[in-house]
Scaffold this active site. Structure first.
Site, PDB file in Angstrom:
ATOM      1  N   GLY A 237       0.837  -1.199   0.000  1.00  0.00           N
ATOM      2  CA  GLY A 237       0.000   0.000   0.000  1.00  0.00           C
ATOM      3  C   GLY A 237       0.867   1.242   0.000  1.00  0.00           C
ATOM      4  O   GLY A 237       0.646   2.164  -0.774  1.00  0.00           O
ATOM      5  N   GLY A 507       1.407   0.198  13.032  1.00  0.00           N
ATOM      6  CA  GLY A 507       0.565  -0.995  13.011  1.00  0.00           C
ATOM      7  C   GLY A 507       1.037  -2.115  13.921  1.00  0.00           C
ATOM      8  O   GLY A 507       0.255  -2.662  14.703  1.00  0.00           O
ATOM      9  N   ASN A 614       9.582  -9.755  15.713  1.00  0.00           N
ATOM     10  CA  ASN A 614       9.934 -10.878  14.846  1.00  0.00           C
ATOM     11  C   ASN A 614      11.091 -10.412  13.956  1.00  0.00           C
ATOM     12  O   ASN A 614      10.879  -9.695  12.977  1.00  0.00           O
ATOM     13  CB  ASN A 614       8.721 -11.292  14.000  1.00  0.00           C
ATOM     14  CG  ASN A 614       9.031 -12.434  13.044  1.00  0.00           C
ATOM     15  OD1 ASN A 614      10.183 -12.650  12.653  1.00  0.00           O
ATOM     16  ND2 ASN A 614       8.006 -13.159  12.635  1.00  0.00           N
ATOM     17  N   PRO A 615      12.307 -10.777  14.309  1.00  0.00           N
ATOM     18  CA  PRO A 615      13.467 -10.226  13.599  1.00  0.00           C
ATOM     19  C   PRO A 615      13.461 -10.526  12.092  1.00  0.00           C
ATOM     20  O   PRO A 615      14.002  -9.744  11.317  1.00  0.00           O
ATOM     21  CB  PRO A 615      14.657 -10.914  14.280  1.00  0.00           C
ATOM     22  CG  PRO A 615      14.147 -11.357  15.611  1.00  0.00           C
ATOM     23  CD  PRO A 615      12.685 -11.632  15.437  1.00  0.00           C
ATOM     24  N   LYS A 616      12.832 -11.629  11.709  1.00  0.00           N
ATOM     25  CA  LYS A 616      12.811 -11.937  10.277  1.00  0.00           C
ATOM     26  C   LYS A 616      11.853 -11.001   9.536  1.00  0.00           C
ATOM     27  O   LYS A 616      12.215 -10.416   8.505  1.00  0.00           O
ATOM     28  CB  LYS A 616      12.402 -13.397  10.053  1.00  0.00           C
ATOM     29  CG  LYS A 616      12.496 -13.808   8.602  1.00  0.00           C
ATOM     30  CD  LYS A 616      12.294 -15.304   8.421  1.00  0.00           C
ATOM     31  CE  LYS A 616      12.515 -15.670   6.947  1.00  0.00           C
ATOM     32  NZ  LYS A 616      12.358 -17.118   6.733  1.00  0.00           N
ATOM     33  N   GLY A 685       7.659   1.226  16.174  1.00  0.00           N
ATOM     34  CA  GLY A 685       7.517   0.998  14.742  1.00  0.00           C
ATOM     35  C   GLY A 685       8.864   0.718  14.120  1.00  0.00           C
ATOM     36  O   GLY A 685       9.909   1.137  14.631  1.00  0.00           O
ATOM     37  N   VAL A 686       8.863  -0.012  13.016  1.00  0.00           N
ATOM     38  CA  VAL A 686      10.136  -0.278  12.362  1.00  0.00           C
ATOM     39  C   VAL A 686      10.023  -0.207  10.836  1.00  0.00           C
ATOM     40  O   VAL A 686      11.003   0.013  10.143  1.00  0.00           O
ATOM     41  CB  VAL A 686      10.693  -1.649  12.838  1.00  0.00           C
ATOM     42  CG1 VAL A 686       9.924  -2.811  12.221  1.00  0.00           C
ATOM     43  CG2 VAL A 686      12.168  -1.784  12.552  1.00  0.00           C
ATOM     44  N   GLY A 687       8.795  -0.329  10.302  1.00  0.00           N
ATOM     45  CA  GLY A 687       8.644  -0.477   8.853  1.00  0.00           C
ATOM     46  C   GLY A 687       9.175   0.691   8.055  1.00  0.00           C
ATOM     47  O   GLY A 687       9.798   0.509   7.010  1.00  0.00           O
ATOM     48  N   GLU A 688       8.917   1.897   8.525  1.00  0.00           N
ATOM     49  CA  GLU A 688       9.287   3.063   7.722  1.00  0.00           C
ATOM     50  C   GLU A 688      10.666   3.603   8.067  1.00  0.00           C
ATOM     51  O   GLU A 688      11.265   4.344   7.280  1.00  0.00           O
ATOM     52  CB  GLU A 688       8.236   4.158   7.904  1.00  0.00           C
ATOM     53  CG  GLU A 688       6.881   3.724   7.368  1.00  0.00           C
ATOM     54  CD  GLU A 688       5.800   4.773   7.557  1.00  0.00           C
ATOM     55  OE1 GLU A 688       4.865   4.796   6.753  1.00  0.00           O
ATOM     56  OE2 GLU A 688       5.869   5.562   8.506  1.00  0.00           O
TER      57      GLU A 688
END
Ligand code: MOS
Length: 725
Positions: A237, A507, A614-616, A685-688
């Site tokens: 997205g 999220g 979840n490190p992966k 958060g980690v995604g961005e």
């Protein structure tokens, strides 16, 4: 459950299931083609809609002649503003998803042709004749920014920037530009709408199920509880699917008109002009330092554009908190443009803001002849520079910088550009800090235990390719003391408890905290059911324990099972503390000495972002983020057509996202940490985060390789070559 103070010891600390590099639990469905995406549902009686986009950017539709289209084989209807009924505007939309008579942007939907096959709808779409009266529009940011220079959109500061900058013995004053960017996610925008009486079901590609239901209800003027959204799997997205778009709205209107389910998928070329994008930016950075390199004054002025009524790209966000300096100002300006709608994309704000400030920091380090890593360490802050009484919840930028420099072999970097050669390649290293805010949103979930001991987690959270299914299962398994394969996770339906949704890297932390809340409540219920004192009950090996007595969970749940719903709500800890995520990016590039072509050779990112659930999955998020950021640095650019007011390059052949061949060895390291002020999960958060800073690290590496400082992203070979001489 209300989260109002630092998390103490809690059931997540065991890290029996959490914290392990677990494979995606829905992975087998995806690789075998059994994960159903929005456009893939086989709905009986379904027909197809094809969007006709406007060919002017601003003005009016004077007449629509759909007679030829309606006479074409297989055509059932042509939806236009003349027959669609009243259409509202979603909470975060600036313009309606169907034009007429007013036209707000090029490529806005002007009609939807509905036919019994996709091909028939597409063919007939060419037969719809629309007469327009076009107006003048503003399309170019640099021009519009000059015109609107008198009124900043927002401004924040501390101290006296102008005086301190003027007095600073070492100054950098540089302007960087980033072009318009497209999300370019793999899965197109797609929806299938079906009506059952006055109830709408929309199978759609969307990040935020509850917002989708809210906006569909508002746009169609119907009760929200009559809208059912289904979004089980989403193929990316990147912010583009935070809100419903024309596919959702027009499929619903068309399905009501023709009395059959209607599927609408935007074609790849339509996506570039019909939906949203990230605005171009013009960013002026002024840094004033003393001779030792301590920043005395920081100013970040950022211009970006949007349709009237819109908002700016928050490119100054990180500059308010990244480095200490007593005098500072961050000003964001908005130019009204008649381009397609600007909106959130891939770490909105910091993604492009960091491309400017972290390049300016490299220029300052060069001027001072200080190592760029040392300059950042010297200017670290543990408090909000605008409100020094407000501390960071946890900030280990320095740890990331040191660990990254060590692992990358930073000490081998030549401080003089253009010194290292590998055949025809000039080789250089660059680095940048990574910074992205940490948001949290309330999030609810239902968790149940059945008589057979199986656990089911139900929430409207989405999995947009991120790993939500897996980390929610890990959370429940951890707290309830069961194995991961005992947990079923059901996501992405508006009948489910309302979660944080997927966006703004909030999220994972928020939605797992919601499942945490529900699991804690469930544990109390289970303990009570078997007559154990809840505060003494332990959950392990699929059983509830009190001392050395235990009962299997399935037995405790009984024939009817036990199910609870709860939610996490966050108090004011994000106000009392600055909450953010940190990292350091290191990049080695080669610059072709003859052609100016830039090739990334290796990349390392080190991150401090709370507990890694979840490190992966987290590593995969970061790999993708770093890849996107290489796109922003080197290839991605929407080209504005100033004649017609849209983007000329509207496919993946001409809008260049990195391919595998562009991305070399990548390494991702997470520092081992927890942030108990962020959530009971102690995660952030980690995604961005992985996007933020890479672009500047690439630019800084290009400079180190060949001595050419390109301030206009993307760093294409023509710009490098012009500097190579
Ligand atoms: Mo993100 S750009 O908030 O999906």
């Amino acid at each position: 459950m209300k989260f109002t103070q630092a998390a103490g010891a809690n059931p997540t600390d065991a890290m029996r299931v959490l914290g392990h590099p677990t494979d995606r639990i829905e992975g087998p469905l995806k690789v075998s083609g059994r994960a159903t995406y929005a456009a893939e549902f086989a709905v009986p009686g379904m027909v197809h809609g094809f969007v006709v986009g406007t060919t002017i950017a601003t003005g009016r539709i004077m007449a629509i002649d759909a007679s030829d289209a309606l006479a074409a084989p297989g055509v059932l209807a042509v939806v236009t503003h003349e027959n669609a009924g009243t259409i509202g505007i979603g909470d975060d939309h600036k313009v309606p998803m169907l034009a007429g008579p007013k036209v707000d942007q090029l490529g806005q939907a002007a009609a939807l042709v509905v036919a019994d096959s996709f091909e028939a709808a597409r063919a007939a779409a060419r037969l719809v004749r629309i007469d327009y009266a076009g107006d003048e529009g503003a399309f170019e940011l640099a021009q519009a920014a000059r015109a609107g220079a008198d009124k900043p959109f927002r401004s924040n500061g501390h101290g006296d920037f102008d005086a301190a900058f003027a007095d600073a013995p070492v100054q950098v004053d540089a302007t960087y530009t980033t072009p318009d960017h497209a999300h370019a996610m793999m899965e197109p925008y797609a929806s299938i709408a079906s009506w059952d009486g006055d109830r709408l079901t929309l199978q759609t590609a969307n990040q935020m199920v509850d917002w989708a239901a809210r906006d569909m209800a508002k746009i169609l003027d119907m009760p929200k509880d009559k809208v059912r959204i289904v979004a089980h799997h989403i193929g990316g997205g990147f912010g583009g699917k935070l809100w419903v778009r024309a596919d959702a709205v027009l499929s619903a209107i068309a399905a009501r008109q023709v009395g059959r389910p209607v599927k609408v998928v935007l074609t790849r070329p339509q996506m570039f002009n019909n939906t949203t994008h990230r605005s171009s930016t013009i960013q002026r950075l002024r840094l004033g330092a003393d001779r030792e390199g301590r920043l005395q004054a920081i100013a970040h002025d950022s211009w970006s554009g949007d349709l009237p009524g819109g908002g700016p790209e928050g490119a100054g966000a990180q500059t308010r908190q990244l480095y200490a300096a007593p005098n500072r100002q961050v000003v964001e300006w908005l130019a009204e443009l008649n381009l397609p709608e600007s909106s959130a994309m891939r770490a909105p704000g910091e993604a492009v803001g960091m491309m400017a400030i972290e390049a300016a920091m490299d220029e300052l380090a060069e001027t001072l002849t200080i190592d760029p890593v040392d300059l950042r360490i010297l200017n670290d802050t543990q408090v909000d520079p605008e409100k020094p009484e407000r501390r960071f919840s946890h900030r280990d930028l320095i740890g990331c910088l040191r660990e990254g420099a060590e692992r990358f072999g930073w000490s081998a970097r030549s401080t003089t550009p253009g010194q290292r050669r590998d055949g025809r390649w000039l080789v250089g290293m660059g680095m940048a800090a990574a910074y992205r805010g940490n948001m949290v949103l309330k999030s609810a979930a239902r968790v149940g235990i059945a008589g057979d001991g199986r656990v089911t987690v139900t929430t409207d959270m989405t999995d947009i390719g991120t790993g939500s299914y897996t980390i929610l299962a890990q959370t429940a398994a951890e707290i309830l003391g069961v194995e991961l394969d005992q947990v079923t996770v059901r996501l992405g339906e508006s009948d489910f408890p309302i979660s944080a949704g997927s966006g703004g890297q909030f999220g994972a932390n928020s939605s797992t905290a919601g499942v945490y809340a529900a699991c804690v409540t469930l544990c109390e219920k289970v303990a009570e059911a078997v007559g154990f004192e809840p505060t003494n009950a332990r959950f392990a090996d699929g059983r509830v324990w009190s001392g050395n007595k235990s009962v299997a969970l399935g037995e405790a749940a009984g024939g009817a099972g036990i199910e609870v719903e709860d939610r996490i709500e966050f108090g004011d800890l994000t106000k009392k503390f600055v909450q953010a995520t940190f990292g350091a990016h290191f990049v080695e590039v080669g610059v072709d000495a003859d052609t100016g072509e830039v090739r990334v050779r290796r990349m390392l990112g080190v991150f401090a972002a709370g507990r890694i659930l979840n490190p992966k999955a987290a590593r995969s998020q970061i790999l993708g983020a770093m890849t996107m950021a290489v796109g922003a640095a080197l290839t991605e650019e929407l080209v504005v057509d100033p004649r017609f007011g849209g983007f000329i390059n509207h496919d993946l052949a001409e809008y260049h996202v990195p391919t595998h061949a562009d991305i070399p060895h990548q390494e991702v390291v997470f520092l081992d940490e927890e942030d108990p002020l962020s959530s009971p999960m102690k995660a952030k958060g980690v995604g961005e985060l992985g996007i933020c800073g890479v672009g500047a690290a690439v630019a800084n590496a290009v400079y180190n390789a060949c001595g050419v400082r390109v301030r206009e992203y993307p760093i294409t070979l023509d710009k490098v070559l012009a500097g190579l001489g």
